[in-house]
Enzyme design. Structure first.
Site, PDB file in Angstrom:
ATOM      1  N   ASP A 100       0.849  -1.178   0.000  1.00  0.00           N
ATOM      2  CA  ASP A 100       0.000   0.000   0.000  1.00  0.00           C
ATOM      3  C   ASP A 100       0.895   1.243   0.000  1.00  0.00           C
ATOM      4  OD1 ASP A 100      -2.245   1.511   0.226  1.00  0.00           O
ATOM      5  OD2 ASP A 100      -2.562   1.157   2.355  1.00  0.00           O
ATOM      6  N   MET A 101       0.784   2.061  -1.013  1.00  0.00           N
ATOM      7  CA  MET A 101       1.614   3.262  -1.066  1.00  0.00           C
ATOM      8  C   MET A 101       1.171   4.251   0.021  1.00  0.00           C
ATOM      9  SD  MET A 101       3.433   2.248  -3.497  1.00  0.00           S
ATOM     10  CE  MET A 101       4.512   3.662  -3.619  1.00  0.00           C
ATOM     11  N   TYR A 149      -0.815  10.148  -3.641  1.00  0.00           N
ATOM     12  CA  TYR A 149      -0.864  11.351  -4.471  1.00  0.00           C
ATOM     13  C   TYR A 149       0.075  12.420  -3.921  1.00  0.00           C
ATOM     14  CZ  TYR A 149      -5.127   9.465  -6.703  1.00  0.00           C
ATOM     15  OH  TYR A 149      -6.035   8.706  -7.390  1.00  0.00           O
ATOM     16  N   ARG A 153      -1.260  15.007   8.898  1.00  0.00           N
ATOM     17  CA  ARG A 153      -2.119  14.199   9.768  1.00  0.00           C
ATOM     18  C   ARG A 153      -1.810  14.485  11.232  1.00  0.00           C
ATOM     19  NH1 ARG A 153      -2.748   8.316   6.602  1.00  0.00           N
ATOM     20  NH2 ARG A 153      -2.476   9.243   4.513  1.00  0.00           N
ATOM     21  N   ASP A 155      -2.991   2.551  -6.143  1.00  0.00           N
ATOM     22  CA  ASP A 155      -1.847   2.593  -5.229  1.00  0.00           C
ATOM     23  C   ASP A 155      -1.725   1.364  -4.323  1.00  0.00           C
ATOM     24  OD1 ASP A 155      -3.975   3.000  -3.576  1.00  0.00           O
ATOM     25  OD2 ASP A 155      -3.068   4.612  -2.447  1.00  0.00           O
ATOM     26  N   GLU A 156      -2.307   0.256  -4.726  1.00  0.00           N
ATOM     27  CA  GLU A 156      -2.238  -0.965  -3.910  1.00  0.00           C
ATOM     28  C   GLU A 156      -2.029  -2.178  -4.798  1.00  0.00           C
ATOM     29  OE1 GLU A 156      -5.531  -1.528  -0.806  1.00  0.00           O
ATOM     30  OE2 GLU A 156      -6.262  -0.032  -2.239  1.00  0.00           O
TER      31      GLU A 156
END
Length: 468
Positions: free
Chosen positions: A18-19, A23, A60, A120-121
């Site tokens: 998983d990136m 983006y 985050r 992206d996975e």
DNA sequence: TTGGCTCACACT
DNA sequence: CAGTGTGAG
């Protein structure tokens, strides 16, 4: 609804990669000044600062969430960098991220079966590679191997950072007798190496989960982020699932998960264990019921598909509130734009991958002005796909008109369109060997048998020109 | 304005 | 089969 698949008898080694805030990373590579800074990618800046579609880990930390608007993000994190998604044909253009995703897939596909799960996975089936490694370089001996595996978090072991390597070493030594754990350890090493390659060759970090099936790999790939990986030994599965909230399980994030909570009082996957297979089947049908029974036990036979490319291409845009389209002229204008992008994408799929799409589908959302008939849906319509921008535009407009007729049911009230999309699907490889792609198209493509009642025979569109 | 834009899949 | 609905990120 989820469906149970016949289970695997042999243990596999499956990874989910998983990136990390993908983006954002793509934009950081483009503009390195953004590295290490609170950053988010937004689309459409005009209304409330645009919607966030990716958020860096720095942002985050300030409490910025993916569901926020740009304005809101600025409020909680005034220093945030907001990068806009590229716009082409007056709509968001994701091609930059699609091609970046392809770079990653090309690397990850080098060690085993690889399935592109989204932009992206990916899932990897590393069973063969792990077995191979176990034969040639058993992970008990070389110190270097420990160092690699030590980069993993092992579910069920204390993951105190300073103790991590020791813990991994302890795990591997303790599991002398456990062939399955050793296979997983080899999988972890392979994934760690792949992730290094991804970083070296693309500058992107990613996280990963390594387990005996897709479900478990996916569940833990995001457990330690960013740029870390997590292994799920069989011995830790039941404890892990016992306290896992149902909504965290893939496929249970929506209505089915809510039903489990509301109708059966199931809060965690562990709670599912108290229901018999028969009870679950009675409640949810045989397919979903047995699927639920199995996942509660960590069983998932779903295979990793060997597929590096998407199965469909779609382009869409919403027209919320005052932006709603009110007449055929504006619908045609936007449809032409969407079809232009779609045409470009399927054309490059044809040129680069020798794949041809067979079906064109139009989706729309509509409301009737003034009227309370909000329930009625605009029907999807599809037809054989003819290559060439002009033809796609023409066919899409015909599909729209056909759908609009059904929608209005012969009444003549006003209508508004709040979203439009066109999709190319049923994509097939062109048989390699003969170089005569054009002949193949002539014989097999929908162009030979147009499904749209074709009154106006259209002049030939020469847009297949760049095919050899 | 149900975040927007994509995708995949099961069901009928 | 075409079309609908769910679910994910």
């Amino acid at each position: 609804m989820p469906v149970a698949r016949p289970e695997q008898q042999q243990p596999r080694v499956i990874a989910h990669v998983d990136m990390d805030c993908f983006y954002v990373q793509v934009e950081q590579r483009r503009n390195p000044a953004l590295r290490g800074q609170p950053t988010a990618v937004v689309q459409y800046n005009d209304w409330k600062g645009g919607g966030l579609i990716a958020v860096s880990y720095e942002a985050r930390g300030f409490g910025v969430k993916r569901s926020m608007r740009g304005d809101e993000a600025k409020r909680v994190c005034p220093g945030i960098n907001l990068v806009q998604v590229p716009v082409a044909r007056d709509k968001a253009d994701l091609n930059l991220y699609r091609s970046a995703g392809s770079e990653v897939v090309a690397i990850l596909a080098s060690k085993g079966k690889c399935e592109r799960a989204s932009i992206d996975e990916v899932y990897l089936d590393l069973t063969d590679a792990a077995k191979e490694m176990l034969l040639q370089a058993p992970p008990d001996s070389p110190e270097e191997i420990f160092m690699e595996a030590a980069k993993s978090n092992i579910l069920g072991l204390p993951s105190d950072a300073s103790e991590k390597e020791k813990n991994v070493r302890a795990w591997l030594c303790r599991s002398d007798a456990d062939y399955q754990d050793k296979l997983l350890a080899c999988g972890a090493i392979i994934v760690a190496q792949l992730r290094v390659r991804v970083l070296e060759e693309t500058q992107f970090t990613c996280s990963a989960g390594i387990a005996h099936n897709k479900m478990l790999a996916k569940l833990v790939s995001g457990m330690h982020k960013p740029a870390q990986q997590t292994v799920v030994p069989s011995s830790s599965v039941q404890d892990f699932l016992a306290s896992l909230p149902v909504k965290k399980m893939k496929q249970l994030g929506g209505k089915l998960g809510s039903s489990l909570q509301d109708d059966l009082g199931v809060e965690t996957i562990g709670d599912l264990l108290s229901f018999t297979k028969e009870k679950l089947q009675e409640q949810y049908g045989v397919n979903t019921g047995t699927w639920l029974w199995k996942i509660a036990r960590g069983i998932s036979g779903e295979e990793v598909e060997d597929r590096l490319l998407p199965k469909s291409h779609g382009c869409g845009k919403t027209f919320p509130g005052p932006k709603a389209l009110k007449n055929s002229t504006s619908v045609k204008g936007w449809l032409d734009q969407l079809c232009d992008e779609l045409s470009e994408r399927i054309q490059s799929d044809l040129n680069q991958n020798k794949r041809i799409a067979q079906t064109l589908t139009l989706h729309a959302r509509a409301s009737k002005e003034n009227e309370r008939d909000l329930a009625k849906k605009f029907p999807s319509k599809s037809c054989p796909l003819r290559y060439g921008t002009g033809k796609i535009q023409e066919d899409a407009m015909k599909l729209f008109e056909s759908g609009l007729q059904d929608f209005l049911e012969s009444q003549n009230t006003g209508w508004i369109i709040t979203s439009l999309s066109v999709t190319a699907s049923k994509i097939f490889d062109i048989p390699s060997g003969t170089s005569s792609i054009l002949r193949y198209i002539k014989g097999h493509s929908p162009a030979a048998s147009p499904a749209i009642p074709d009154s106006s025979s259209v002049p030939e569109d020469p847009s297949l020109g760049d095919v050899p």
